[in-house]
Design a protein around this motif. Structure first.
Motif, PDB file in Angstrom:
ATOM      1  N   ASP A 136      16.839 -10.484  10.456  1.00 43.25           N
ATOM      2  CA  ASP A 136      16.313 -11.650  10.923  1.00 43.25           C
ATOM      3  C   ASP A 136      17.214 -12.872  10.245  1.00 43.25           C
ATOM      4  N   TYR A 137      18.342 -12.672  10.087  1.00 42.06           N
ATOM      5  CA  TYR A 137      19.388 -13.550   9.489  1.00 42.06           C
ATOM      6  C   TYR A 137      20.563 -13.783  10.393  1.00 42.06           C
TER       7      TYR A 137
ATOM      8  N   ALA B  64      23.195  -7.544   2.692  1.00 44.16           N
ATOM      9  CA  ALA B  64      22.077  -8.319   2.940  1.00 44.16           C
ATOM     10  C   ALA B  64      21.955  -9.727   2.518  1.00 44.16           C
ATOM     11  N   THR B  65      23.035 -10.592   2.644  1.00 40.48           N
ATOM     12  CA  THR B  65      23.281 -11.988   2.501  1.00 40.48           C
ATOM     13  C   THR B  65      22.749 -12.268   0.985  1.00 40.48           C
TER      14      THR B  65
ATOM     15  N   VAL C 229      14.446  -7.537   3.057  1.00 43.35           N
ATOM     16  CA  VAL C 229      14.391  -9.062   3.212  1.00 43.35           C
ATOM     17  C   VAL C 229      14.486  -9.299   1.770  1.00 43.35           C
ATOM     18  N   ALA C 230      14.845 -10.591   1.395  1.00 41.41           N
ATOM     19  CA  ALA C 230      15.079 -11.130   0.075  1.00 41.41           C
ATOM     20  C   ALA C 230      14.279 -10.604  -0.996  1.00 41.41           C
TER      21      ALA C 230
ATOM     22  N   ARG D 176      19.831  -7.195   6.740  1.00 36.29           N
ATOM     23  CA  ARG D 176      18.625  -8.259   7.421  1.00 36.29           C
ATOM     24  C   ARG D 176      18.661  -8.138   8.782  1.00 36.29           C
TER      25      ARG D 176
ATOM     26  N   GLY E  40       9.616 -14.060   5.745  1.00 38.97           N
ATOM     27  CA  GLY E  40      10.674 -13.891   6.863  1.00 38.97           C
ATOM     28  C   GLY E  40      11.075 -15.196   7.272  1.00 38.97           C
TER      29      GLY E  40
ATOM     30  N   PRO F  82      16.149  -2.172   7.302  1.00 42.48           N
ATOM     31  CA  PRO F  82      15.842  -3.410   7.382  1.00 42.48           C
ATOM     32  C   PRO F  82      15.095  -3.936   6.016  1.00 42.48           C
TER      33      PRO F  82
ATOM     34  N   ARG G 281      15.115  -6.271  -1.200  1.00 42.08           N
ATOM     35  CA  ARG G 281      16.548  -5.635  -0.895  1.00 42.08           C
ATOM     36  C   ARG G 281      17.214  -5.007  -2.331  1.00 42.08           C
TER      37      ARG G 281
END
Length: 277
Positions: A43-44, A99-100, A81-82, A41, A169, A79, A85
């Motif tokens: 942006d996290y 990635a969370t 995002v959810a 990520r 995002g 990079p 990923r």
């Protein structure tokens, strides 16, 4: 003899069947190419984000660097995002995903989530202090901002009847929340705690009045076919070692995150209880 000739002729004219391609050995590929591509990520904060110089930093970034270091290869951050990923991993754009991502059943059918899990969180809502619901049920029919692809969007909708306004995002959601386009933001509870503790005071007029829901572990992932291979087992062993040594607790503290009960519990379970000095 004629029948044999016809059969031979027909066989000669038949299109050749492509030879089956051997499965990719990801472990060997990484070592051969000298690079580990990790979906992270950007942006996290503080798990994975870019600093003012554009460099990737955060708890999960340290995890990726440590794996690459142990392999003696260079790490390349991709990079994600959810919402993309898992696709990046499936398509071979990444070798590993940190990635969370929460470890839930439907995702195990798509990517190879490696055990043990490395983190855990539930979901909650950050909202203006002027909004004071007594219970989740009071949010029925109300609109909450959210990240596209977040696992808790569906249970929040089904269990509590909320309406989801989803964005790609984090920055988009932050802007929408500050503009009051939604009643609150449904998000990971530990991230909400980080936001509320922000020294800049950006979120001083917001709070988290409800009880967190559905505490769920997070998982690192490899491609589904890699989960039980040498690559998946190497990653799993590395995670266990992080728990045993307390390395994850150290990275968490360095990132300014309050100590996770999950990490403390895992460290206590796996640490070496035999004193040798």
């Amino acid at each position: 003899m004629v029948a044999l000739g016809l059969a031979t002729s027909a066989a000669a004219q038949a299109p050749a069947t492509p030879a089956a391609q051997p499965p990719v050995n990801t472990f060997q590929k990484i070592q051969r190419e000298g690079v580990l591509k990790v979906g992270v990520r950007a942006d996290y904060r503080p798990w994975g984000f870019r600093n003012p110089q554009g460099e990737f930093v955060g708890l999960e970034i340290e995890m990726a660097r440590d794996i690459a270091r142990s392999l003696g290869v260079r790490v390349e951050f991709v990079p994600v995002v959810a919402s993309n990923r898992m696709q990046f991993l499936q398509q071979g754009q990444t070798d590993l995903m940190i990635a969370t991502m929460s470890d839930v059943a439907d995702r195990r059918r798509v990517v190879g989530i490696v055990h043990p899990n490395y983190y855990s969180s539930g979901f909650n809502v950050i909202m203006p202090k002027s909004v004071t619901p007594a219970a989740w049920e009071n949010l029925r029919g109300r609109t909450l901002c959210a990240i596209q692809g977040a696992w808790y969007n569906r249970p929040a909708t089904e269990r509590f009847g909320v309406e989801i306004l989803a964005f790609t995002g984090v920055s988009e959601v932050e802007t929408a929340l500050e503009q009051r386009r939604c009643l609150g933001w449904i998000y990971d509870d530990n991230l909400i705690a980080v936001m509320l503790a922000d020294a800049s005071g950006r979120w001083k007029d917001f709070h988290q009045p409800l009880a967190s829901q559905s505490d769920t572990p997070w998982g690192l992932a490899v491609r589904l076919e890699d989960r039980d291979s040498a690559w998946g087992r190497y990653v799993g062993g590395t995670i266990a070692e992080w728990h045993r040594t307390g390395k994850l607790l150290e990275w968490e503290k360095a990132a300014g995150i309050a100590e996770s009960p999950f990490l403390r519990r895992m460290h206590d379970a796996l640490r070496d209880h035999v004193r040798t000095n």
